[in-house]
Design a protein around this motif. Structure first.
Motif, PDB file in Angstrom:
ATOM      1  N   CYS A 120     -18.208 -90.789  18.192  1.00  0.00           N
ATOM      2  CA  CYS A 120     -17.745 -91.662  17.101  1.00  0.00           C
ATOM      3  C   CYS A 120     -16.368 -92.228  17.427  1.00  0.00           C
ATOM      4  O   CYS A 120     -16.115 -93.423  17.243  1.00  0.00           O
ATOM      5  N   THR A 121     -15.467 -91.356  17.905  1.00  0.00           N
ATOM      6  CA  THR A 121     -14.109 -91.802  18.228  1.00  0.00           C
ATOM      7  C   THR A 121     -14.132 -92.951  19.218  1.00  0.00           C
ATOM      8  O   THR A 121     -13.449 -93.963  19.041  1.00  0.00           O
ATOM      9  N   ILE A 122     -14.939 -92.781  20.263  1.00  0.00           N
ATOM     10  CA  ILE A 122     -14.950 -93.796  21.319  1.00  0.00           C
ATOM     11  C   ILE A 122     -15.542 -95.113  20.812  1.00  0.00           C
ATOM     12  O   ILE A 122     -14.990 -96.183  21.045  1.00  0.00           O
ATOM     13  N   ILE A 123     -16.644 -95.019  20.053  1.00  0.00           N
ATOM     14  CA  ILE A 123     -17.245 -96.264  19.535  1.00  0.00           C
ATOM     15  C   ILE A 123     -16.268 -96.987  18.610  1.00  0.00           C
ATOM     16  O   ILE A 123     -16.012 -98.182  18.741  1.00  0.00           O
ATOM     17  N   ILE A 124     -15.695 -96.243  17.669  1.00  0.00           N
ATOM     18  CA  ILE A 124     -14.781 -96.849  16.699  1.00  0.00           C
ATOM     19  C   ILE A 124     -13.606 -97.507  17.415  1.00  0.00           C
ATOM     20  O   ILE A 124     -13.247 -98.652  17.141  1.00  0.00           O
ATOM     21  N   SER A 125     -13.024 -96.790  18.382  1.00  0.00           N
ATOM     22  CA  SER A 125     -11.812 -97.294  19.023  1.00  0.00           C
ATOM     23  C   SER A 125     -12.083 -98.498  19.916  1.00  0.00           C
ATOM     24  O   SER A 125     -11.294 -99.440  19.951  1.00  0.00           O
ATOM     25  N   PHE A 126     -13.203 -98.493  20.615  1.00  0.00           N
ATOM     26  CA  PHE A 126     -13.497 -99.635  21.485  1.00  0.00           C
ATOM     27  C   PHE A 126     -13.767-100.910  20.694  1.00  0.00           C
ATOM     28  O   PHE A 126     -13.310-101.990  21.067  1.00  0.00           O
ATOM     29  N   THR A 127     -14.507-100.788  19.597  1.00  0.00           N
ATOM     30  CA  THR A 127     -14.788-101.982  18.806  1.00  0.00           C
ATOM     31  C   THR A 127     -13.481-102.613  18.337  1.00  0.00           C
ATOM     32  O   THR A 127     -13.338-103.833  18.337  1.00  0.00           O
ATOM     33  N   TYR A 128     -12.548-101.759  18.002  1.00  0.00           N
ATOM     34  CA  TYR A 128     -11.264-102.229  17.529  1.00  0.00           C
ATOM     35  C   TYR A 128     -10.448-102.906  18.599  1.00  0.00           C
ATOM     36  O   TYR A 128      -9.809-103.922  18.384  1.00  0.00           O
ATOM     37  N   VAL A 129     -10.419-102.256  19.772  1.00  0.00           N
ATOM     38  CA  VAL A 129      -9.519-102.704  20.821  1.00  0.00           C
ATOM     39  C   VAL A 129      -9.940-104.081  21.348  1.00  0.00           C
ATOM     40  O   VAL A 129      -9.092-104.899  21.701  1.00  0.00           O
TER      41      VAL A 129
END
Lengths: 86, 600
Positions: free
Chosen positions: B124-133
């Motif tokens: 979840c952390t990785i998906i959330i953060s990549f979409t943002y970045v």
């Protein structure tokens, strides 16, 4: 850790009471004034704004800031009272 | 434009020099410094860093634009993105600080005594953060291409290089102190033009009160915009179009998403004491509120100026050849498009879509008047009983804040300051997100899941390697942006609200919650939210099929409710968590003793 089980339970109960009362205000200004009752409040003029619109776009944010300040003060007092501060 | 270019370069260049200087000064030596800045950041500095971390290109560039175009309903973003901090301060930050680890997956994995839960949290952390970045890198690209006249791709590369220097070298310590500087730059860059604009239009210095002030003939600015909007076939600016239920769910999803975003939560691991975690949430919200309370004013003034400038004093449109410089500059950047439907040579702005979606330009081809040729035209028809002419312009809402100073004819240094501020907003958020991604990989995946025997030094190396990879992936998305950045941002909030937020809340407030309940809840929450968003955003689901009329952006709230329900039902049917876990929960509820807890 010097705190007794009884004290810990009492501290937690008071903590929950503080949180719930502040969150009640939080809910009323944002979801209440800014969304659910916005049309009713919009009938009231407020310094050039419709009151509901003001709550939704500015007022709620001011209240949020005030709430965290009040919460920090209440919690510092509570920590001292139960001697759990650092 | 010559002097303007020099000013732009000077402001952006000076800000970059400052960030790199700070990064060299604050180089991280240990994993603890890299992950949580050694746990010794003062609350006020942490508040500023959190504010810069949180306020991304979306807040700086897009938010005022969104409100400008959708009016009252934009309040969901204003309240959602600030109200989340009240929950963070009261329901999450102090307890997570007492728990005293490095990351959100750390908490989920330890509290639910399960490496499955930890791995779900890492994903979840990785998906959330990549979409943002991806969105941040795009923001950097837009600013570079418009203000420095470099190619968007070169702009993204420069942005990547800068973030690389201070995120990879400095880790959380470097990022935190750079973000303090970035906060100062971005808040100046937002408020200075806002003060100018407000004074110019309303005579009030503060945009917060200026929004209630009177303009032309003693009518308030909001009433004036309402009137202008009605004349042009729009609905009133202060009227909403979303249903109450949809507004409610959207606001809740944004609030809970804010409180559940890993890069925001991790900031509260960096302060020395539990008390400081509460205080720094307060500082963070105040620093954010300075910008957020100015946004509604900027949005309204921008709308007012836009209508006045484009339709002219006689409200019949202005000849394209006489349009000011900014209009053509943004047209060249591809964010404004115009087609002369009625053939009178004038630009006219009213309700309706000028083009089918964003304007598709026919290369560099120009019309006789010099405007760019657009190929995806609409019928150009309009309802004569509601508006005087058809809409002929597309104005991308992302340019509102960036173009405002030029529309209002503010001095050149203000324009340059805004450009530097937008870059600061995008870079500070990108750096915070990249750190969260690299920590998730090196700490949660390598150290805690795959190979617990690696040394501190090796872990730090993995963290830096992961940051390098993450920056490259982010840069790739910046250069080849998915056509759905806005959609993936909604996905990020929905995911955070429907996965982490309930898992953390239950982990703190329910001693009885066990791993079976938490895992089932997270899976159901994320699964339902993703399915809903994918169905309506990618598979062509129609409005009538929406569950109770809730838009995909707001469905995170439904996912969150499902998560809570499933978790409680499942945990009541399975064994309670072991005694030592229940002791941990009791321990995080008491502030004393946080000082030594964060030492691993």
């Amino acid at each position: 850790m010097s705190i007794t089980q009884e004290n810990a339970t009492a501290y937690w109960k008071e903590n929950l009471r503080i949180i719930l009362s502040y969150l009640a205000i939080w809910f009323v200004v944002s979801y209440g004034c800014g969304i659910l009752f916005i049309d009713e409040l919009n009938a009231i003029p407020f310094f050039g704004f419709k009151l509901g619109f003001w709550f939704a776009q500015q007022g709620s944010i001011f209240v949020f800031c005030g709430l965290i300040v009040a919460y920090v003060i209440s919690m510092n007092k509570l920590d001292e009272k139960y001697d759990v501060h650092e | 434009m010559e002097t303007q270019d020099i000013l732009n370069f000077a402001f952006i260049g000076a800000s970059f020099a400052l960030y790199i200087g700070i990064a060299i000064w604050a180089k991280a030596g240990s994993t603890k410094e890299f992950y949580v800045a050694g746990g010794g950041v003062p609350p006020i500095a942490n508040g500023m860093a959190t504010a810069a971390d949180w306020m991304s290109a979306a807040s700086f560039i897009s938010l005022a634009g969104i409100i400008s175009f959708i009016g009252r309903d934009g309040a969901a973003y204003l309240m959602g993105w600030t109200g989340g901090y009240v929950m963070l301060a009261m329901l999450l930050a102090p307890y997570l600080r007492k728990f005293g680890k490095f990351t959100v997956p750390d908490f989920v994995g330890d509290r639910y005594y399960s490496s499955t839960a930890r791995v779900i949290a890492v994903i979840c952390t990785i998906i959330i953060s990549f979409t943002y970045v991806a969105g941040q890198m795009r923001g950097v690209g837009i600013v570079f291409s418009r203000f420095l006249h470099v190619d968007i791709n070169t702009g993204v590369m420069i942005g990547m290089a800068i973030v690389f220097v201070y995120a990879v070298l400095g880790g959380m310590k470097g990022i935190t102190y750079t973000q303090v500087a970035q906060y100062c730059v971005l808040i100046l860059a937002f408020t200075v033009p806002a003060l100018f604009l407000s004074f110019q239009i309303t005579g009030h210095v503060l945009p917060q009160t200026g929004l209630g002030a009177d303009v032309e003939g003693g009518r308030s600015i909001l009433a004036t915009i309402d009137q202008l909007s009605l004349e042009l076939g729009f609905q009133e600016y202060t009227a909403g179009s979303k249903t109450t239920l949809d507004m409610f769910f959207l606001t809740a999803a944004l609030m809970c998403g804010t409180a559940g975003l890993p890069h925001v939560i991790v900031r509260f691991f960096t302060v020395p004491r539990v008390k400081d975690a509460r205080v720094s949430a307060g500082w963070a919200l105040m620093f954010i509120a300075i910008l957020y309370t100015a946004v509604p004013g900027v949005a309204a003034f921008g709308k007012y100026n836009l209508i006045k400038t484009v339709n002219g004093p006689d409200k019949s449109g202005v000849a394209y050849t006489e349009m000011p410089e900014w209009f053509k500059n943004w047209e060249n950047a591809g964010l404004i498009g115009w087609h002369d439907y009625n053939g009178d040579g004038k630009v006219q702005y009213a309700a309706g879509n000028a083009f089918a979606g964003k304007p598709a330009f026919d290369g560099e081809n120009r019309t006789e008047l010099g405007s760019r040729v657009v190929t995806n035209l609409t019928e150009g028809t309009f309802d004569a009983s509601k508006q005087p002419f058809a809409n002929e312009v597309y104005v991308d809402r992302d340019i509102m804040v960036l173009a405002n100073p030029e529309i209002a004819k503010l001095p050149g240094w203000v324009v340059a300051l805004v450009a530097a501020g937008a870059v600061a907003a995008a870079l500070s958020t990108a750096a915070g997100l990249l750190l969260v991604i690299s920590t998730a990989v090196s700490h949660d995946l390598m150290k805690k899941t795959i190979n617990p025997n690696i040394t501190d030094k090796q872990e730090l190396l993995y963290a830096r390697l992961a940051a390098v990879v993450a920056i490259c992936v982010a840069g790739y998305f910046g250069i080849n942006p998915p056509g759905f950045v806005a959609i993936v941002v909604a996905l990020a909030f929905g995911l955070a609200a429907s996965s982490f937020f309930p898992a953390i809340i239950m982990g703190i407030f329910s001693k009885r919650m066990n791993k079976e309940g938490a895992i089932a809840g997270m899976v159901v929450g994320i699964g339902s939210t993703m399915a809903y968003i994918i169905y309506f955003k990618f598979m062509g689901g129609t409005k009538d099929e929406m569950f109770m009329g809730i838009s995909p952006e707001g469905f995170g709230t439904v996912g969150m409710i499902l998560n809570f329900i499933v978790a409680f039902v499942v945990s009541s049917m399975t064994a309670p968590p072991p005694a030592e876990i229940q002791e941990i929960v009791e321990d995080i509820r008491i502030p004393r003793g946080a000082g030594d807890a964060h030492a691993h």
